[in-house]
Every structure is written in C-alpha cells, then in structure tokens.
Scaffold this motif. Sequence first.
Motif, short mmCIF file in Angstrom:
data_model
loop_
_atom_site.label_atom_id
_atom_site.label_comp_id
_atom_site.label_asym_id
_atom_site.label_seq_id
_atom_site.Cartn_x
_atom_site.Cartn_y
_atom_site.Cartn_z
N ASN B 3 0.92 -1.08 -0.02
CA ASN B 3 0.03 -0.09 -0.03
C ASN B 3 0.83 1.41 0.05
OD1 ASN B 3 -2.46 -1.26 -0.32
ND2 ASN B 3 -2.86 -1.37 2.19
N LEU B 7 0.31 4.28 -2.63
CA LEU B 7 0.02 5.53 -2.25
C LEU B 7 1.18 6.57 -2.75
CD1 LEU B 7 -1.38 4.71 1.43
CD2 LEU B 7 -2.42 5.69 -0.41
N ILE B 83 -9.86 11.98 2.82
CA ILE B 83 -9.40 11.31 3.94
C ILE B 83 -10.46 10.10 4.60
CG2 ILE B 83 -10.15 12.80 5.83
CD1 ILE B 83 -6.34 11.47 5.72
N GLU B 84 -11.61 10.47 4.31
CA GLU B 84 -12.53 9.47 4.79
C GLU B 84 -12.66 8.40 4.01
OE1 GLU B 84 -15.99 11.54 6.05
OE2 GLU B 84 -17.15 9.73 6.45
N LEU B 86 -10.07 7.32 2.19
CA LEU B 86 -8.90 6.72 2.17
C LEU B 86 -8.79 5.64 3.50
CD1 LEU B 86 -6.09 6.53 0.86
CD2 LEU B 86 -5.41 8.40 2.14
N MET B 87 -9.08 6.47 4.66
CA MET B 87 -9.08 5.54 5.96
C MET B 87 -9.89 4.39 6.20
SD MET B 87 -6.25 7.03 6.25
CE MET B 87 -5.88 5.85 7.85
N THR B 88 -11.07 4.43 5.17
CA THR B 88 -12.05 3.54 5.68
C THR B 88 -11.78 2.22 4.64
OG1 THR B 88 -13.67 4.77 4.05
CG2 THR B 88 -14.00 5.05 6.59
N THR B 89 -10.51 2.32 3.88
CA THR B 89 -10.06 1.15 3.18
C THR B 89 -9.01 0.50 4.03
OG1 THR B 89 -10.23 2.76 1.40
CG2 THR B 89 -9.22 0.77 0.73
N ALA B 90 -8.89 -0.74 3.65
CA ALA B 90 -7.83 -1.29 4.60
C ALA B 90 -6.55 -0.88 4.24
CB ALA B 90 -8.02 -2.93 4.37
N VAL B 91 -5.98 0.23 4.69
CA VAL B 91 -4.77 0.79 4.73
C VAL B 91 -4.36 1.46 6.06
CG1 VAL B 91 -3.50 2.87 3.62
CG2 VAL B 91 -5.29 1.63 2.37
N GLY B 92 -3.16 1.08 6.23
CA GLY B 92 -2.93 1.56 7.74
C GLY B 92 -2.40 2.90 7.84
N GLU B 93 -2.50 3.22 9.05
CA GLU B 93 -2.05 4.80 9.22
C GLU B 93 -0.57 5.00 8.86
OE1 GLU B 93 -4.14 3.34 11.13
OE2 GLU B 93 -6.06 4.71 11.47
N ARG B 240 -8.41 9.96 15.49
CA ARG B 240 -10.06 10.07 15.13
C ARG B 240 -10.55 8.80 15.60
NH1 ARG B 240 -7.75 7.32 11.14
NH2 ARG B 240 -9.14 5.66 10.24
N ARG B 241 -10.04 7.72 15.82
CA ARG B 241 -10.74 6.59 16.54
C ARG B 241 -10.29 6.42 17.88
NH1 ARG B 241 -9.50 1.55 14.56
NH2 ARG B 241 -11.67 1.21 14.69
#
Lengths: 333, 243
Positions: B3, B7, B83-84, B86-93, B240-241
């Motif tokens: 990933n 990216l 960003i929403e 992107l971050m709701t796909t299985a991608v780590g921070e 955010r989590r």
Amino acid sequence: MDKADESPVISVKNLTRRFGRVTALDGLTFEVRRGEIVGLLGPNGAGKSTTLRILSCYLAANGGEAQVGGADVFEASMDVRRRIGYLPENVPLYTDMRVHEYLQFRGALKGLRGKRLRSRIENVLQQCDLTAESRALIGRLSKGFRQRVGLADCLLHEPDCLILDEPTIGLDPNQIRHLRELIRSLAPQHTVLISTHILSEVEMICSRVLILDRGRIIASDTPEALLGLMQGDERITAEIQGPADEVAKGVSEMPGVRNLTITTDGGWNRLGFRSSRGIGVREQLFDLVADRGWRLRELGVERRHLEDVFAALTERDVVASGPGAPTMEDHHA
Amino acid sequence: MRNFWILLKRELAAVFLTPVAYVTMAVFFSASAWTFLATVKVKVGTAEYLEPQLFSAILLWLPMLITVICMRLFAEEKRTGTIETLMTTAVGETSVVLAKYAGALLFCWICVVPVVAVPYILVEASPGLERVDQYALIGGGAMVVLISFCCTSIGVLTSLLTRNQIVAALCCFWAILAPFMVHPLMTVIPFFRQATIERFSMFQHVMLFVSGTLSLQPVVLYLSVTVLMLFSAIRVLESRRWL
C-alpha cells in the motif's frame, strides 16, 4: 437458510458517541441481516452519519459494541474495512484523476491486482453505467456521475456489506431512479445500509427502516408495517356545494370526525378532516349530501406515506421500536 | 508495504500532474540560483569558497519550499473529505503517513538537485574561479538531506493538524524557521551566541559538514526529530478513532 445466513451482518449494541456535551448516539441497538436493504432515516443531527462512520471504522464510540460480518469495528478494524464498501456523504473523490485511473488506484488499495483488477473494473463500470466516461476526468463529471464513481468504488472488491451515506443527495429524478434500481439489484449479493432523507425512496427500495431521533432508534420495521402504524387514522377530503355554515355543522356532527377545516371558493366548500378508519365516514358524508340536496364533486382519502410516519414519530417524543411497537393511536393516547 | 508504494505513486502523480509542481520548481531554482550568484558576485576576489555560498542560498529558501510542499498533504484531503474514503479502506495509518512523507521528500530533493549544478556552470563560464570541491558538496548535500528529512516530517505533522492549508503553511513555516533563524540571530543578538543554542543552528551544521568536519550530534538530532514527528503524525491520524 443455514446458520451463517441467519447471523446478522451488522450488529450494533448500546452504541454511544458524544461530541463534547452533545450526545450523537445514545445506546443505539440494531441488527441488519444478510441480503437486507435497510434504510436509516432521521432528521438532521439524529446520528445517521455518525453511526455509518463508526461502522466504517472512521470514528470511535464512547461505549457499546459494533460488529460487521462478525468482526468488531474497534478491535478488528482492518477486517471490517475489507468487508465493507463505504460511500461517504458528498462522495469525496480525487478530482484530478480519471475514472479508470481512480478505480485502478482504489482497487489496488483494496488488494485487487492483475486480471482480477481489470475484470472488476470492467464489471463495475458496466454495472454503474460508466463505461463511456471511463477516461473522463472526475473533476469534470456531473454530480450524478461522481455519485456513480463513488458507488463503483464501493463495489470494486465485492464487499459483503455496503454502507451508503445519503447516496442520492443532489441528484436529479432520473439519476435517483437509476441509482435506486442499481441499489435494488445489489440486494441478493450485498447487505445494504443506506442513510437518506428521501422517504419515498426508502419505501421503494428498503426491506426495513430504522428511524433515528436524537441518537436513538424510535422505530424499526418494514415500510409496510410502519405505514400500518398510521392505519388507525385517515385524512379525508371532499368538495361540497351548499351553505358553508350548514355544511360545516353537518359534517362536524358526524361521529368520528376530527380536526375539520373548511375553505369556500366560488360556492364550493373544500373540506378536510381526520377520521378513525373503519367507521364508514365517507358513506355517512355521501348520505348527508344526498339528504340535504347538496352537490358533491370530490370525495377522497389521502394515501399515507412514510413521510407521515416519520413526521409523527420525530415530531413527538415517542419511544417505540421493533415488532409490537405501539401504534399511532397509542401515541395519541 | 504494498500500500505504501501504491500511495506513493498516487502522491507523486498528484504533484507532477499539476502545473503547480513545475512553478514551484522554477521559483525555487531561480530564487536559490539568483541568491547564490548574487553572493558570489559580492565575494569575488575574497578567499570564500563557492560551496558555503551555495548551501547558504539553498538554506535561505528551503523553509519556504518545504512549507509549500507540505501544506496540502493532509489539509487538502481533510478539506475535500477524501481522507474519509482513504481511511475506511484497509490501509494502515503508518503507510499513509510514510507515503505522503516520502512523496514530499522526493519532490523537495527534485527541486534542490538542479541548484547544485549552478556552481559547475559558473566555474565553466568563469575560468578564473576555483574548481568545485566535490567532497564539500557531498558533505553539505548530506546535511541538506538530513535537514529536509527533519523539516518535511514537521510539515507532515502540521498539515495533519488542520483542514486549512493556510493555517498548515503558517504553522509549518514558523516551526521550521526557528532553527534556520538561529544563525542570523547569533550575528545580531549576543544572547543567541550561547553554546546550547548554537547546537541547533542548521546553518552551522551545514557549514560544519561542508568544511569536512563530520559530527554525529546533528545527525542524531535530525533523525530523532524526524522519528518523533512521524510517530506523532501517525498517532494524530489514528486519534480520530480514540476518545
């Protein structure tokens, strides 16, 4: 149906989320089963988007549990993200990319590669009627096409569950109809949780409706059953030619007539009133007109829509949920 | 890791498919080259070498370049809402932060490298000038790379803290300007001539390396700050989590 099919795809228990002093979700509990299309309804600020954002692992919750496909959204967020296709409100996309390029990028992030990626892109382009636009810049697409690109992205990795936040917002009626048909066609393979403001749409495509108000579920049932909540009450309209005061007096004295309104225009009196279903008010009204020698040119019952249920539930502080929930009469009482 | 490359490719495409990237490169090159040539002209006939002038010119414009590159990284994604998605796909921070960081860093180096050619062109054009000392160039270049590691990581963090690119740019600029300002302030205000403060002067570090003196202290300093900033950026993205 085997046990796997019976287990809920989405399971939410006592979910709570606060933003400072504002409680967005207040002990939310519901389940969505495989193949269901569930509509999440509620006024602005009811907590719809917050619920969807928590389920898609974008936000955390203050308390409670949430699972998608058996995976916990807080403990196994990566598993959940692989199982869902999430379309956020307003469909954020990279406007500098072309449709095909965007889907390639998103597909690669979702773990698709090679032939499989190419075939899935072809499939979703066809499914969302985007083949002709596949080389277009996303920034130059209309709102409707962007919405389709967002949906195509959701479908790329064939997720078990689709979470769609206001997918029809800003679309024209033709685009809405097309999207509605598309969502309906997804139902057998996908479980769909959809948040929307367009109630007629929910009536048409959803197998079940959850009505949220102030972070709580106030009703949960099929659209038909929810409409059934209103069945004890109906609104009747009529146009009668005759002396206005006599018409008003005669109609208001009929048993079961409530909230009578009357307007006169060119000798015709337009009447509107509420009545309890099943007591034959229309027949009585017809007899009254015949007895007095007045003239009748319209007599009708307004059809109930989910909108009425929604308004009735969210405008009053009602707490009702699931099968066996109180009817509108209970609420009146 | 897969990933990260996806990216990074997207990040570079987003930069180089817009004219802004080429304008930024042209402006940075012109400003740095002009500053270098102007300084060399003033110091003609003195014993000053070309290399310190070159790195002074690069250091003068580097904070602005890094600010321009980093301001959009996350602020733009937050503003548009991507960003929403992107971050709701299985991608780590971690992948997201590192890919953005690497993209910004590569762009920064692509802007800086052409400036290094200017002294060579100058020497070719002016036979009276001494040849460029390649070892000084490598030493100074290594320190500029370390400084860019550190400043870009600060830029990534500040871009994550807001959805407004202007606010992100201001925060980034002031945060990285401080160590750049230590040297100019030292020459004017005696207070800054203390050994403790001197240790944080980016200019001193570069000049140290240009002169051939290799010291571990600035290397440790820049790498530590880089790691700290990137770690903080990952935690901010995860926050955010949190509750």
